[in-house]
Motif scaffolding. Structure first.
Motif, short mmCIF file in Angstrom:
data_model
loop_
_atom_site.label_atom_id
_atom_site.label_comp_id
_atom_site.label_asym_id
_atom_site.label_seq_id
_atom_site.Cartn_x
_atom_site.Cartn_y
_atom_site.Cartn_z
N PRO A 108 0.82 -1.22 0.00
CA PRO A 108 0.00 0.00 0.00
C PRO A 108 0.85 1.27 0.00
CG PRO A 108 -0.71 -1.52 1.72
CD PRO A 108 0.61 -2.02 1.21
N MET A 109 0.33 2.30 -0.65
CA MET A 109 0.92 3.62 -0.60
C MET A 109 -0.12 4.60 -0.10
SD MET A 109 3.32 3.98 -3.98
CE MET A 109 4.15 5.37 -3.18
N VAL A 110 0.34 5.71 0.48
CA VAL A 110 -0.56 6.78 0.88
C VAL A 110 -0.27 8.02 0.04
CG1 VAL A 110 -0.87 5.97 3.25
CG2 VAL A 110 1.01 7.55 2.71
N THR A 111 -1.20 8.96 0.04
CA THR A 111 -1.03 10.18 -0.75
C THR A 111 0.18 10.97 -0.30
OG1 THR A 111 -3.38 10.30 -1.26
CG2 THR A 111 -2.14 12.36 -1.38
N GLY A 112 0.46 11.01 1.01
CA GLY A 112 1.65 11.69 1.51
C GLY A 112 1.49 13.20 1.51
N ALA A 113 2.61 13.89 1.70
CA ALA A 113 2.60 15.34 1.85
C ALA A 113 3.82 15.94 1.18
CB ALA A 113 2.60 15.73 3.33
N MET A 114 3.73 17.24 0.89
CA MET A 114 4.90 17.93 0.34
C MET A 114 6.00 18.03 1.38
SD MET A 114 5.05 21.37 1.55
CE MET A 114 4.21 22.93 1.30
N ASP A 115 7.20 18.43 0.93
CA ASP A 115 8.39 18.29 1.76
C ASP A 115 8.32 19.01 3.10
OD1 ASP A 115 8.58 20.81 0.57
OD2 ASP A 115 10.56 20.47 -0.30
#
Length: 490
Positions: A227-234
């Protein structure tokens, strides 16, 4: 809850970095591979998106080599922000990515900026921020004008992280903070703003939360099915990776640029810094400078000495010895002054000065730029920063960390994992996969302190003098730099 092995990946300005973490935050395996930035003409700064995806795939393969199927619970990505990829219907880039350092869309930015009122800026962004050459609308308008055939073929306008997720999972997604500048305080795109460049709205990815699913890695790729998540910018991944999650907490990321973020639920709109919308219960006031580690890299190239060698020279030098004054405006400056015409300077040189003196001046000049930024952030937040957590490649230098603590007059906690964005991406992946009940719980478990740097009171008078002169020198040179920028022959 699962016992996690988590992968975090950061598609940065100069390289892809990735780490495999265990449940205690220990880095079991690491990966780093640089890539070039092309500068085909003045003001342009481009990267090949294939350089990102090939290195991400290699990172996944190396970090998972020999592990049992399913040993890695989830993968998270973060990336540089205000770097844009124009993607065709087939999911392939139509041209090289336009990076955050690229100033080609300055004319378009000025035109768009003139159409947005101060009241609208504060309502949307929480501060009277300008639309500059790195804004996605400016980039879109530039492409529409200069390469209309490519604009017509564009299906998606994406950040590096989201492009890599597309290639890994086939999912089209973006997080609201990566889309900052296009969203308002409700974390939704602003129709009135998007209407300034007709055709942009339908080319933007749908928005999802940091820990929401972005699908699973496709068959045939390393860690397929994970699975992957959308995540966030740096900046936001870094905030999470430093554990700066409560009011008064301050993150300090030292990479190519210096990024500082102060958490505060109160807002007092201040020029030059970003007051992000509240997200995941966190309200961050933040800003990036233009050249932190980039200044040291420049000096390294100039002197032919490695950055670590220069840092060692400073460690052996007299901290009270006079040094030049350095302005780190090698490619303009961002927060809090947003002056693309600003340029770097060494002032006060004499024949006795050598590499150690110039390096100390660079360290002090960069620290001064951060002190100026911190003052703006504290004005925006309506409160002082009470806790500093520091990471990034520039944090590896003990002398530089001490100079920062002296200049800011605050203790600085350096973290064991310097790649805070990588750790933040892994934390978000772990929460999204159900390994932790919340971001704070994950941060408390995975973030480890390396060392605390206390300010030296004996250096207070010196750093106050340097900071005052730093700001005075910038003001004195501003008319010259503005005039210089008007002459293309320069």
């Amino acid at each position: 809850m699962k016992t996690p092995l988590l992968v975090g990946i950061d598609i940065g300005t100069t390289s892809v970095k990735a780490t495999l973490f265990d449940e205690g935050g220990a880095a079991l395996r690491t990966f780093s591979d640089p890539y070039p930035t092309a500068r085909p003409q003045a003001g342009f700064a481009e990267q090949n998106p294939d350089d990102w995806t090939s290195r991400v795939a290699t990172a996944l393969a190396q970090l998972s080599d020999g592990l049992q199927q399913g040993a890695v619970t989830a993968v998270g990505l973060t990336s540089q922000v205000n770097t844009h990829v124009f993607i065709g219907e087939d999911g392939e880039p139509l041209l090289r990515a336009i990076t955050w350092q690229d100033g080609r869309a300055g004319t378009e930015a000025a035109e768009l900026d003139a159409k947005v009122s101060t009241q609208e800026r504060i309502a949307w962004w929480g501060a009277p921020l300008p639309i500059d050459a790195s804004h996605p609308l400016a980039r879109a308008l530039w492409l529409k004008r200069h390469q209309p055939d490519l604009w017509a073929q564009t299906r998606w306008l994406m950040a590096p992280k989201d492009y890599c997720i597309l290639k890994l999972t086939g999912e089209v997604t973006a997080d609201p903070m990566t889309a900052f500048g296009l969203i308002d305080q409700s974390l939704a795109y602003v129709p009135h703003l998007l209407d300034l460049v007709p055709g942009v709205a339908e080319r933007l990815p749908p928005l999802r939360g940091f820990t929401q699913s972005a699908g699973r890695i496709r068959s045939g790729l390393p860690l397929a099915g994970t699975p992957m998540v959308t995540g966030a910018m740096d900046a936001w991944a870094g905030l999470i990776g430093t554990g700066a999650l409560r009011d008064g907490d301050c993150m300090y990321l030292s990479g190519t640029s210096e990024i500082v973020g102060l958490v505060s639920s109160t807002r007092h709109p201040a020029a030059g810094v970003v007051a992000f919308p509240t997200c995941e219960g966190i309200t961050m006031h933040a800003g990036p400078t233009q050249a932190g580690g980039a200044s040291l890299a420049w000096l390294s190239n100039l002197t032919g000495r490695a950055p670590s060698e220069l840092s060692a020279l400073v460690a052996q030098s007299d901290p009270h010895r006079p040094t030049p004054l350095f302005l780190p405006h090698l490619q303009g400056e961002r927060a809090p002054i947003w002056d693309i015409a600003a340029r770097g300077a060494f002032v006060g040189l004499d024949g006795s000065m050598g590499p150690a003196d110039l390096t100390r001046a660079v360290f002090e000049g960069v620290a001064s730029s951060v002190r100026w930024l911190l003052e703006a952030l504290e004005a925006s937040a309506g409160r002082p920063a009470t806790s500093f957590s520091m990471a990034g490649g520039g944090a590896a230098s003990d002398p530089w960390c001490q100079i920062r603590a002296d200049m800011l007059g605050r203790p600085i906690r350096r973290l064991k994992t310097l790649d805070a964005g990588v750790l933040g991406a892994a934390i978000l992946a772990g929460v999204g996969a159900g390994c932790f009940s919340s971001i704070p719980e994950a941060a408390d478990q995975l973030i480890v302190t390396d060392r605390l740097f206390e300010p030296d009171p004996s250096r207070r008078e010196r750093v106050d003098f340097l900071y005052d002169e730093y700001r005075a020198l910038y003001a004195a040179l501003k008319p010259f730099n503005a005039a210089r920028a008007a002459f293309s022959v320069w």
